[in-house]
Motif scaffolding. Structure first.
Motif, PDB file in Angstrom:
ATOM      1  N   TYR A 619      13.606  -1.983  50.549  1.00  0.00           N
ATOM      2  CA  TYR A 619      13.985  -0.639  50.841  1.00  0.00           C
ATOM      3  C   TYR A 619      12.885   0.089  50.916  1.00  0.00           C
ATOM      4  O   TYR A 619      12.309   0.409  49.871  1.00  0.00           O
ATOM      5  CB  TYR A 619      14.943  -0.278  49.762  1.00  0.00           C
ATOM      6  CG  TYR A 619      15.712   0.945  49.994  1.00  0.00           C
ATOM      7  CD1 TYR A 619      17.014   0.876  50.437  1.00  0.00           C
ATOM      8  CD2 TYR A 619      15.003   2.151  49.594  1.00  0.00           C
ATOM      9  CE1 TYR A 619      17.614   2.394  50.450  1.00  0.00           C
ATOM     10  CE2 TYR A 619      15.645   3.497  49.814  1.00  0.00           C
ATOM     11  CZ  TYR A 619      17.048   3.500  50.246  1.00  0.00           C
ATOM     12  OH  TYR A 619      17.822   4.580  50.483  1.00  0.00           O
ATOM     13  N   GLU A 620      12.529   0.733  52.135  1.00  0.00           N
ATOM     14  CA  GLU A 620      11.414   1.723  52.330  1.00  0.00           C
ATOM     15  C   GLU A 620      11.712   3.190  52.098  1.00  0.00           C
ATOM     16  O   GLU A 620      10.589   3.866  52.305  1.00  0.00           O
ATOM     17  CB  GLU A 620      10.742   1.417  53.550  1.00  0.00           C
ATOM     18  CG  GLU A 620      10.332   0.003  53.832  1.00  0.00           C
ATOM     19  CD  GLU A 620       9.028  -0.211  54.931  1.00  0.00           C
ATOM     20  OE1 GLU A 620       9.337   0.375  55.940  1.00  0.00           O
ATOM     21  OE2 GLU A 620       8.214  -0.984  54.507  1.00  0.00           O
ATOM     22  N   GLY A 621      12.934   3.577  51.702  1.00  0.00           N
ATOM     23  CA  GLY A 621      13.084   4.900  51.709  1.00  0.00           C
ATOM     24  C   GLY A 621      13.939   5.372  52.739  1.00  0.00           C
ATOM     25  O   GLY A 621      14.351   4.564  53.616  1.00  0.00           O
ATOM     26  N   LYS A 622      14.128   6.918  52.579  1.00  0.00           N
ATOM     27  CA  LYS A 622      15.106   7.214  53.767  1.00  0.00           C
ATOM     28  C   LYS A 622      14.128   7.985  54.868  1.00  0.00           C
ATOM     29  O   LYS A 622      13.319   8.782  54.405  1.00  0.00           O
ATOM     30  CB  LYS A 622      16.030   8.161  52.987  1.00  0.00           C
ATOM     31  CG  LYS A 622      17.117   7.615  52.092  1.00  0.00           C
ATOM     32  CD  LYS A 622      18.021   8.636  51.837  1.00  0.00           C
ATOM     33  CE  LYS A 622      19.141   8.203  51.127  1.00  0.00           C
ATOM     34  NZ  LYS A 622      20.159   8.900  50.242  1.00  0.00           N
ATOM     35  N   ASN A 623      14.447   8.236  55.882  1.00  0.00           N
ATOM     36  CA  ASN A 623      13.886   8.788  56.964  1.00  0.00           C
ATOM     37  C   ASN A 623      14.373  10.244  56.556  1.00  0.00           C
ATOM     38  O   ASN A 623      15.408  10.703  56.572  1.00  0.00           O
ATOM     39  CB  ASN A 623      14.459   8.416  58.320  1.00  0.00           C
ATOM     40  CG  ASN A 623      13.914   9.271  59.457  1.00  0.00           C
ATOM     41  OD1 ASN A 623      13.274  10.291  59.301  1.00  0.00           O
ATOM     42  ND2 ASN A 623      13.402   8.681  60.753  1.00  0.00           N
TER      43      ASN A 623
END
Length: 690
Positions: A619-623
């Motif tokens: 999970y790389e975070g939110k745009n």
């Protein structure tokens, strides 16, 4: 408790200094002979007891620091910097090595434990143990000087007013393996002090024969095992926590742990030549000297901030202390070697290039070449900054370009060495021993090409194919050794094949334990070879979105945010389908945490692992523009075999540490009327009973 811990460290320094000075004086008096006011034996005994007492003082200091962490004593600056009230209990232990002062105390504590064991087990050779104990005391004095003056762990909080809470533990350390990885790594680092002390002591006293190697063999094997476990736990931590899809990035601190492992491995092989043939004596002492110096360098790189690394959890200005100590150690080693080098003359010369001796020599040269390559790349930023004023880093491609072919060649030597005879191998024996492994090698190459691999089209696939083929060939050679030996015992004793194999191993645990270690390394290399076939995919995933990678389809069931006393977290829940069929009862949940006390983020990877490959999801975070979570997935073949190989290596090392089965002696009664027999009066029974 802070005052108690600081006082315990001061007492430990006094005791270690007395151990060093009194032990050195006693050994000097014993060396020159003559009469003295104090009997040197009594002086040496007081030095030994001071070393034992120092163990209890250092353990008291370590207990004081751990106790203070668990009781949230924020009057101590170190605890403010590396702990907080909401920190889970298991990670409060990790606070001991999360900072520079605590990690130095851990170093000194482990050295005290090793020294305590050495000093209470001194009866096998009192004088050699006295030399080794005195040298260890010298190492301990250095670390206690650091702990008392340069990096005291019990310093009071700045301003004298304790804050209500601490800054918390580095989020990267808040992972279960980090409660085990640093102690294991340090057990390896510190443990090499013992064979170093014995080697230097044996050289100082011109110790006859190779008994010092026999005394330190198990020390060295156990230390090597701890260092191996520590390295691989670090690899697994990097794989599971950093979220970049790999397990080894040629990071300077990773390199720092690998270098003493390489020279220690060379030493373990090289001493066999000294034991069997009286050769390579100078090599052996310098290998263990170099290994000890590299452990100090590894500690320096990790704790002094010389290099930038995600693994360097403490930054400080103690680099000059370490450099000075390393210069002193090198000077002592060099002076002693020059003074006593005539004692290290080889008893035999290399008789043939096709022999086990030559395979060990090539093994040493390759390991040292790998170590020098890694050392140069690791120190290049430091050297370039010192000489040119600009820090230049070395890319991972530099290491891979050299390390991969070296690793493949080492794998080849792993299989060749056991098949060669000492002194020289005849053509007949070579043909006999290499037929099966050669067939296995060629057959594996054919199978790989038939499976679609094109080693001529890509360098990575070429090396992977060679690794697969050599791995199968080496495994064939090792299994043949077990089968041949077990077959002989089966015919001699009538035991079934499994019992014969166990008896075979028990008769020569060091030899067959070593074969098991080699087999474990083959499995690890097979796991490494899968790296050439890694795949990845990345996508913004709204609820209901799908992403495909290999045979898998990931479906986003939902995105969630939660909080607790320690951190806030965001995560997605992903169903996994393989060829259209749902394969997991629970969805995968990769997450991103942000720790409340310091605002630092941490990745928590979701990994579905099989023997074939790992489905590794991040999970790389939110745009920030769309508000949608970014999911990155990797398909990493054969990674599980790396961890399986580690288990096999540890098992083989444990087998090698067990004493071999002693031959049974049966006394033969001789009637007095017949007179004495011309032969021996005892018959040596080779088995454990028929």
């Amino acid at each position: 408790m802070a005052a108690f811990g600081a006082f315990a460290l001061l007492i430990a320094l006094v005791l270690a200094a007395y151990n060093l000075v009194a032990g050195g004086v006693a050994l000097r008096l014993l060396a020159v002979g003559g009469r003295a006011r104090i009997a040197p034996e009594r002086l040496a005994e007081t030095a030994r007891r001071a070393g034992i007492a120092g163990f209890f003082a250092i353990m008291a200091a370590a207990f004081a620091l751990v106790w203070s962490v668990f009781h949230n004593d924020f009057t101590i600056e170190y605890i403010v910097e590396h702990s907080n009230r909401a920190l889970p209990a298991a990670y409060k232990f990790a606070a001991l090595w999360s900072g520079q002062e605590g990690s130095l105390l851990l170093w000194a504590s482990l050295l005290a434990i090793y020294g305590f064991v050495l000093r209470v087990r001194h009866h096998s050779d009192v004088k050699l143990h006295a030399y080794a104990g005195t040298i260890l005391a010298g190492v301990q004095v250095f670390f206690l000087l650091l702990l008392n003056f340069a990096a005291p762990p019990f310093s009071g909080v700045r301003g004298g007013i304790a804050p209500p809470d601490g800054n918390g533990l580095n989020p990267l350390l808040q992972y279960p393996e980090m409660v085990i990885h640093p102690p294991m790594l340090y057990l390896g680092y510190v443990g090499f002090s013992v064979p170093f002390a014995f080697a230097l002591g044996a050289l100082m006293m011109r110790y006859p024969g190779e008994k010092w190697i026999h005394i330190t063999r198990r020390w060295t094997m156990a230390t090597w095992m701890f260092l191996t476990i520590g390295i691989f736990l670090g690899m697994h931590w990097a794989y599971a926590v950093l979220g970049w899809g790999g397990y080894w990035g040629w990071d300077p601190v990773e390199n720092a742990s690998l270098m003493p492992w390489l020279t220690g491995t060379a030493f373990l092989h090289s001493v066999m030549m000294q034991e069997k043939r009286g050769m390579m004596k100078s090599w052996n002492v310098w290998l263990i000297f170099a290994t000890f110096l590299l452990t100090l360098l590894g500690t320096l790189l990790t704790r002094a901030g010389l290099v930038s690394s995600v693994h360097a959890f403490a930054q400080s200005s103690i680099g000059d202390w370490f450099v000075g100590f390393m210069v002193i150690v090198l000077a002592v080693c060099l002076f002693t070697y020059i003074l006593q080098r005539d004692h290290l003359k080889s008893e035999h010369q290399m008789e043939s290039l096709v022999s086990r001796e030559s395979s060990f020599l090539f093994n040493n040269l390759v390991l040292l070449a790998a170590c020098f390559t890694i050392l140069w790349g690791t120190l290049f930023p430091v050297l370039s900054e010192y000489f040119e004023g600009t820090k230049k880093t070395v890319a991972g491609a530099y290491y891979s370009h050299v390390a991969i072919p070296i690793g493949v060649f080492l794998l080849f030597l792993t299989g060749v060495g056991p098949l060669l005879a000492w002194r020289a191998s005849s053509f007949k024996s070579l043909r006999k021993n290499f037929v099966l492994p050669g067939i296995a090698f060629l057959a594996t190459v054919v199978v790989c090409i038939a499976a679609g691999l094109k080693p001529w089209a890509d360098e990575g696939i070429f090396y992977s194919t060679m690794t697969f083929a050599l791995g199968v060939a080496v495994a064939t050679a090792i299994c043949s050794e077990f089968l041949r030996g077990a077959g002989v015992l089966h015919r001699q004793t009538g035991k079934n094949f499994a019992a014969s194999t166990v008896l075979l191993v028990r008769r020569s645990t060091r030899r067959y334990g070593g074969y098991i270690v080699h087999l474990g390394l083959v499995v690890i290399f097979i796991g490494f070879a899968g790296y050439a076939f890694n795949r990845s995919a990345e996508k913004e995933m709204a609820v209901g979105s799908k992403m495909e990678i290999g045979p898998y389809t990931l479906v986003n069931l939902g995105n969630t945010e939660e909080s607790n006393a320690n951190y806030d977290t965001e995560f997605s829940q992903l169903d996994v389908f393989e060829n259209g069929k749902k394969i997991l009862d629970q969805p995968m949940s990769p997450e991103k945490r942000v720790y409340l006390v310091n605002g630092q983020p941490q990745t928590m990877v979701a990994n579905h692992s099989t023997l074939r490959w790992d489905l590794y999801v991040v999970y790389e975070g939110k745009n920030p523009d769309t508000g949608l979570p970014i999911i990155k997935a990797f398909l990493n073949p054969l990674v599980t075999w790396i961890w399986i190989g580690l288990v096999v290596v540890v098992f083989g090392t444990l087998v090698a540490l067990v004493p071999s089965l002693s031959p049974v002696r049966a006394v033969v009664a001789v009637p007095s009327s017949t007179g004495p027999l011309p032969g021996a009066a005892a018959v040596r029974a080779t088995g454990g009973g028929n």
